[in-house]
Design a protein around this motif. Structure first.
Motif, mmCIF file in Angstrom:
data_model
loop_
_atom_site.group_PDB
_atom_site.id
_atom_site.type_symbol
_atom_site.label_atom_id
_atom_site.label_comp_id
_atom_site.label_asym_id
_atom_site.label_seq_id
_atom_site.Cartn_x
_atom_site.Cartn_y
_atom_site.Cartn_z
ATOM 1 N N ILE A 1 0.602 -1.206 0.069
ATOM 2 C CA ILE A 1 0.044 0.003 -0.070
ATOM 3 C C ILE A 1 0.748 1.270 0.062
ATOM 4 O O ILE A 1 0.637 1.984 -0.722
ATOM 5 C CB ILE A 1 -1.027 0.154 1.160
ATOM 6 C CG1 ILE A 1 -1.981 -1.180 1.071
ATOM 7 C CG2 ILE A 1 -1.629 1.338 1.344
ATOM 8 C CD1 ILE A 1 -2.953 -1.454 2.408
ATOM 9 N N VAL A 2 1.794 1.291 0.704
ATOM 10 C CA VAL A 2 2.914 2.231 0.809
ATOM 11 C C VAL A 2 3.410 2.610 -0.271
ATOM 12 O O VAL A 2 3.496 3.911 -1.105
ATOM 13 C CB VAL A 2 3.953 2.171 1.752
ATOM 14 C CG1 VAL A 2 4.907 3.321 1.938
ATOM 15 C CG2 VAL A 2 3.340 2.258 3.346
ATOM 16 N N GLY A 3 3.833 1.459 -1.119
ATOM 17 C CA GLY A 3 4.726 1.501 -2.423
ATOM 18 C C GLY A 3 3.924 1.818 -3.709
ATOM 19 O O GLY A 3 3.956 2.667 -4.385
ATOM 20 N N GLN A 4 2.848 1.018 -3.727
ATOM 21 C CA GLN A 4 2.264 1.161 -4.902
ATOM 22 C C GLN A 4 1.029 2.185 -4.697
ATOM 23 O O GLN A 4 0.472 2.634 -5.761
ATOM 24 C CB GLN A 4 1.432 -0.227 -5.136
ATOM 25 C CG GLN A 4 0.663 -0.494 -6.493
ATOM 26 C CD GLN A 4 0.161 -1.865 -6.701
ATOM 27 O OE1 GLN A 4 0.821 -2.712 -6.127
ATOM 28 N NE2 GLN A 4 -0.733 -2.051 -7.621
ATOM 29 N N GLY A 5 0.813 2.383 -3.453
ATOM 30 C CA GLY A 5 -0.262 3.757 -3.241
ATOM 31 C C GLY A 5 0.216 4.959 -2.827
ATOM 32 O O GLY A 5 0.209 5.879 -3.729
ATOM 33 N N LEU A 6 0.648 5.173 -1.770
ATOM 34 C CA LEU A 6 1.129 6.238 -1.161
ATOM 35 C C LEU A 6 2.382 6.844 -2.030
ATOM 36 O O LEU A 6 2.303 8.156 -2.213
ATOM 37 C CB LEU A 6 1.395 6.097 0.211
ATOM 38 C CG LEU A 6 0.534 5.655 1.112
ATOM 39 C CD1 LEU A 6 0.926 5.618 2.747
ATOM 40 C CD2 LEU A 6 -0.954 6.589 0.933
ATOM 41 N N LEU A 7 3.292 6.057 -2.173
ATOM 42 C CA LEU A 7 4.457 6.637 -3.191
ATOM 43 C C LEU A 7 4.161 6.980 -4.358
ATOM 44 O O LEU A 7 4.780 7.891 -4.925
ATOM 45 C CB LEU A 7 5.772 5.818 -2.918
ATOM 46 C CG LEU A 7 6.168 5.415 -1.807
ATOM 47 C CD1 LEU A 7 7.321 4.360 -1.693
ATOM 48 C CD2 LEU A 7 6.906 6.775 -1.114
ATOM 49 N N VAL A 8 3.414 6.456 -5.043
ATOM 50 C CA VAL A 8 2.763 6.912 -6.396
ATOM 51 C C VAL A 8 2.059 8.053 -6.156
ATOM 52 O O VAL A 8 2.231 8.992 -7.119
ATOM 53 C CB VAL A 8 2.394 5.643 -7.272
ATOM 54 C CG1 VAL A 8 1.383 6.288 -8.476
ATOM 55 C CG2 VAL A 8 2.905 4.612 -7.435
ATOM 56 N N MET A 9 1.234 8.131 -5.329
ATOM 57 C CA MET A 9 0.530 9.411 -4.949
ATOM 58 C C MET A 9 1.480 10.573 -4.975
ATOM 59 O O MET A 9 1.055 11.712 -5.304
ATOM 60 C CB MET A 9 -0.443 9.374 -3.772
ATOM 61 C CG MET A 9 -1.843 8.189 -4.078
ATOM 62 S SD MET A 9 -2.735 8.404 -2.641
ATOM 63 C CE MET A 9 -3.901 6.952 -3.272
ATOM 64 N N LEU A 10 2.397 10.197 -4.183
ATOM 65 C CA LEU A 10 3.370 11.469 -3.706
ATOM 66 C C LEU A 10 3.962 11.903 -5.033
ATOM 67 O O LEU A 10 4.091 13.131 -5.154
ATOM 68 C CB LEU A 10 4.529 10.667 -2.691
ATOM 69 C CG LEU A 10 5.884 11.825 -2.649
ATOM 70 C CD1 LEU A 10 5.308 12.994 -1.891
ATOM 71 C CD2 LEU A 10 6.522 11.035 -1.649
ATOM 72 N N ALA A 11 4.465 10.844 -5.804
ATOM 73 C CA ALA A 11 5.069 11.384 -7.165
ATOM 74 C C ALA A 11 4.025 12.308 -7.973
ATOM 75 O O ALA A 11 4.500 13.152 -8.651
ATOM 76 C CB ALA A 11 5.584 10.011 -7.944
ATOM 77 N N GLY A 12 2.823 11.724 -8.006
ATOM 78 C CA GLY A 12 1.830 12.423 -8.700
ATOM 79 C C GLY A 12 1.534 13.942 -8.313
ATOM 80 O O GLY A 12 1.318 14.912 -8.836
ATOM 81 N N ASN A 13 1.348 13.950 -7.115
ATOM 82 C CA ASN A 13 1.194 15.304 -6.239
ATOM 83 C C ASN A 13 2.547 16.175 -6.507
ATOM 84 O O ASN A 13 2.518 17.434 -6.817
ATOM 85 C CB ASN A 13 0.911 15.161 -4.785
ATOM 86 C CG ASN A 13 -0.301 14.667 -4.378
ATOM 87 O OD1 ASN A 13 -1.325 14.708 -5.124
ATOM 88 N ND2 ASN A 13 -0.407 13.738 -3.316
ATOM 89 N N LEU A 14 3.817 15.745 -6.546
ATOM 90 C CA LEU A 14 4.891 16.468 -6.879
ATOM 91 C C LEU A 14 4.913 16.919 -8.349
ATOM 92 O O LEU A 14 5.489 17.969 -8.625
ATOM 93 C CB LEU A 14 6.260 15.579 -6.625
ATOM 94 C CG LEU A 14 6.595 15.461 -5.301
ATOM 95 C CD1 LEU A 14 7.675 14.324 -5.017
ATOM 96 C CD2 LEU A 14 6.887 16.593 -4.690
ATOM 97 N N GLU A 15 4.387 16.024 -9.109
ATOM 98 C CA GLU A 15 4.075 16.531 -10.751
ATOM 99 C C GLU A 15 3.304 17.752 -10.729
ATOM 100 O O GLU A 15 3.587 18.654 -11.528
ATOM 101 C CB GLU A 15 3.447 15.288 -11.438
ATOM 102 C CG GLU A 15 4.521 14.323 -11.679
ATOM 103 C CD GLU A 15 3.822 13.201 -12.682
ATOM 104 O OE1 GLU A 15 2.766 13.595 -13.276
ATOM 105 O OE2 GLU A 15 4.054 11.984 -12.776
ATOM 106 N N VAL A 16 2.196 17.823 -9.846
ATOM 107 C CA VAL A 16 1.417 19.033 -9.867
ATOM 108 C C VAL A 16 2.123 20.227 -9.494
ATOM 109 O O VAL A 16 2.045 21.379 -9.858
ATOM 110 C CB VAL A 16 0.033 18.816 -9.114
ATOM 111 C CG1 VAL A 16 -0.677 20.070 -8.937
ATOM 112 C CG2 VAL A 16 -0.678 17.747 -9.611
ATOM 113 N N ILE A 17 2.928 20.165 -8.332
ATOM 114 C CA ILE A 17 3.533 21.063 -7.586
ATOM 115 C C ILE A 17 4.676 21.690 -8.472
ATOM 116 O O ILE A 17 4.977 22.813 -8.545
ATOM 117 C CB ILE A 17 4.108 20.743 -6.084
ATOM 118 C CG1 ILE A 17 3.037 20.251 -5.389
ATOM 119 C CG2 ILE A 17 4.744 21.784 -5.750
ATOM 120 C CD1 ILE A 17 3.345 19.650 -4.057
ATOM 121 N N THR A 18 5.572 20.709 -8.842
ATOM 122 C CA THR A 18 6.798 21.196 -9.757
ATOM 123 C C THR A 18 6.549 21.240 -11.339
ATOM 124 O O THR A 18 7.536 21.995 -11.924
ATOM 125 C CB THR A 18 7.986 19.879 -9.824
ATOM 126 O OG1 THR A 18 7.405 18.847 -10.094
ATOM 127 C CG2 THR A 18 8.041 19.780 -7.982
#
Length: 439
Positions: free
Chosen positions: A147-164
């Motif tokens: 869940i952390v790898g496939q869920g939260l970390l992928v979500m983190l990368a997606g949110n960073l895409e929006v920010i950066t």
């Protein structure tokens, strides 16, 4: 042995076992898709990353012989951290594909070696009662890693895409975060892992004796009753999933003009990394309970139907292209629940086939066939999808389900295998998968 409460190291050890596998097999898929790689290239390159798990039984004796399992665990965690850092460093550069694949290969071999050492260390660091008690804990934290790898970390990368507003920089930052996480796990386990006395008693066999023993293991494996039916089952029972696994993830995030659903990384993390994993886990638990109550032979055909028929939800999604996230979540949950339930039959059969002399080594060989069953179809799944499109590809997956029924019909299974016997523990068997996800 230096005493250490198992709660201080068992949960984190199996969390550390799950994270690199998810990074190699799942996060890499999403990342390469976001970086513009074709489905053909993605499935081809990432399917070859199964190879370390395919050949794992061939070098596991050397892990036992050369160093302590504690040494292997700590060393491989440091190496995995370095590989994660290498992926993060190479993503923004001009040779991002070659560099990231090289470090994913390093991570895959280190992760497979870590699996060998961690599972062996679990048996050395705990007594029999603790091994039985903590088997559910280790499985739970393996799922949490998913869940952390496939869920939260992928979500983190997606949110960073929006920010950066920079895809490569965002994924690089996410992998740097994973690097820090694994360095922290390495430091923690350097302190927290106990030092069992048995772990220092390494094997004294010479190389000739080691190869002679391994040759005997191979020979006896192929002398078992129903050997070809068994190998056929190991290779083809999951053929539909071998085709579906990587392409289904790419379908979820591919753009709508390419026939995909166009989910963002954050939405994908919710659908596949959270809802899907919950469905997979619940299906696996129910499968274990059912097999314990009635035996593998009784539940084989319901499990065959469960692992194949729910694949039709992807045919529906490919034609309907639902834009409601709740509908997509429901479809993925159904398919993953069925996979978790049906996969129980597969794992139980591996245990059944491995019974007798050299059962530990034979089971390791069975898991090699298991990894191969996902590697081979994955090599050409992306090319097939791009040739026929998502809709026809998912129809082909449904046709491939016939192979699952054929190889299952060839098996001869003891009706009593898997049933709870008088005096057995009341707990259902907990089946550890080859991986935290089906990928």
């Amino acid at each position: 042995m230096k005493q250490r409460n198992p709660w201080a190291w068992v949960p984190t050890l199996y969390f550390a076992e799950g994270i690199p596998y998810v990074a190699v097999m799942t996060i890499s898929l999403v990342m390469y898709k976001r970086l513009g790689l074709s489905n053909t290239d993605i499935t081809l390159y990432t399917s070859w990353l199964y190879l370390p798990w395919v050949i794992k039984p061939f070098w596991s004796p050397f892990v036992d012989m050369l160093r302590t399992k504690r040494w292997w665990i700590v060393s491989m965690q440091l190496l995995i951290g370095a590989a994660l850092g290498g992926v993060a460093f190479t993503i923004p550069g001009p040779y991002w594909l070659q560099g990231s694949l090289a470090f994913f290969w390093l991570m895959a071999f280190a992760s497979a070696t870590h699996d060998i050492a961690a599972d062996g260390f679990y048996m050395l660091g705990l007594d029999h009662h603790q091994q039985a008690w903590f088997v559910g804990i280790r499985s739970t934290f393996y799922r949490i890693a998913t869940i952390v790898g496939q869920g939260l970390l992928v979500m983190l990368a997606g949110n960073l895409e929006v920010i950066t507003r920079n895809i490569r920089y965002s994924w690089s930052l996410m992998f740097y975060f994973m690097t820090g996480l694994f360095i922290a796990l390495w430091l923690y386990h350097s302190w927290s892992l106990p030092r069992p006395r048995e772990d220092g008693e390494k094997g004294r066999k010479d190389v000739r004796g080691l190869f002679a023993e391994f040759k005997h293991t191979i020979v006896t494996f192929f002398q078992k009753p129903q050997v070809w039916a068994g190998i056929g089952f190991m290779l083809f029972y999951r053929m539909p999933e071998g085709l579906l696994a990587k392409v289904s993830a790419l379908f979820l995030i591919d753009s709508m003009h390419n026939g995909g659903l166009g989910l963002s990384p954050a939405e994908y993390g919710l659908v596949q990394g959270t809802v899907g994993v919950i469905g997979l886990t619940l299906g696996g638990i129910l499968g274990g309970i059912a097999a314990s109550a009635g035996g593998l032979k009784k539940w084989l055909w319901p499990m065959v139907c469960a692992i194949t028929l729910p694949d039709i939800v992807y045919v529906y999604m490919a034609y309907a292209l639902p834009d409601q996230l709740m509908v997509v979540n429901a479809c993925v949950f159904i398919e993953q629940f069925g996979y978790g339930f049906g996969f129980s039959a597969y794992m139980l059969y591996l245990i059944y086939y491995s019974q007798g002399e050299h059962k530990t080594s034979h089971y390791a060989l069975c898991t090699a066939f298991m990894a191969l069953s996902m590697m081979i179809p994955g090599l050409f799944a992306g090319a097939l999808q791009e040739a026929v499109g998502y809709r026809m590809f998912f129809i082909i997956v449904m046709i491939a389900c016939s192979l699952t029924f054929i190889v299952s019909a060839m098996l001869e299974i003891d009706p009593d295998f898997g049933k709870k016997k008088e005096g057995d523990s009341g707990n259902a068997p907990i089946i550890k998968r080859d991986s935290p996800t089906r990928n």
